[in-house]
Design a protein around this motif. Structure first.
Motif: not given
Length: 214
Positions: A39-50, A156-159, A182-185
């Protein structure tokens, strides 16, 4: 025959925990696969709008929009010889959300010229990342992305992607942590959890779509 991780790490490979040496020392000549469940304890990330845009990547088993905690997870690893004649390892990851099953698939091989692991992402392998490999003081495996290539046209050097795995002796299982940033997101996706693994003989019914077993 040395595994792709043994070749990437050189003598440092022997600094890995013995269970990690067994797991990441697997080669196509052994004719075995690894089945991981946990099981993955938590999966998170990415702004809601994206997040809605991530559904495009979900079709290719590249990335997905769902997030949550205590998510059931499976992993299948196969060592095989790919179409270029290179030793490779296939990663078939599945995340079981309440209303969807999402995949995150990849295949890794060792690049002699880059002296690094190359990770081909998604079913179509349209994105590749170059990964530097190291061993932690605790004998865990560290992977850090150096660059990303999109359809072999843009570099690309990012993400940036970081991966850490170590063996939990009390649980007799592997603890994994993956972070794509990602450096911006900010954090695009982060997941961590506990995975129990077993080695199984390969049969014709469980050979992956990618690659040709030697």
């Amino acid at each position: 025959m040395k595994s792709i991780f043994h070749r990437a790490l050189g003598d440092k490979f022997h600094d890995l925990h013995p269970e990690l040496q067994k797991k990441f020392g697997m080669t196509s000549s052994q004719k075995v696969m690894i089945l991981g469940q946990g099981r993955m304890t938590e999966i998170r990330g990415t702004p809601l709008w994206l997040r809605p845009f991530l559904n495009i990547g979900a079709k290719d088993h590249l990335i997905f929009a769902e997030r949550g905690k205590d998510v059931p997870f499976t992993l299948e690893n196969y060592s095989y010889v790919d179409e270029q004649g290179q030793e490779a390892i296939s990663y078939v990851r599945r995340f079981f959300f309440p209303y969807a099953i999402r995949g995150f698939d990849a295949a890794m091989h060792y690049d002699e010229e880059k002296q690094a692991i190359v990770d081909s992402l998604g079913k179509t392998a349209s994105i590749t990342t170059v990964l530097d490999v190291d061993v932690s003081k605790e004998g865990g495996l560290l992977l850090q992305s150096r660059e990303m290539n999109v359809k072999n046209k843009w570099t690309l050097s990012e993400p940036t992607t970081s991966f850490y795995e170590h063996y939990d002796e009390k649980e007799e299982a592997f603890r994994v942590h993956v972070h794509v940033e990602h450096p911006w997101l900010g954090t695009l996706i982060m997941y961590e959890g506990l995975v129990y693994a077993e080695f199984l003989p390969i049969t014709f019914s469980n050979i992956p779509d990618r690659g040709i077993l030697s």
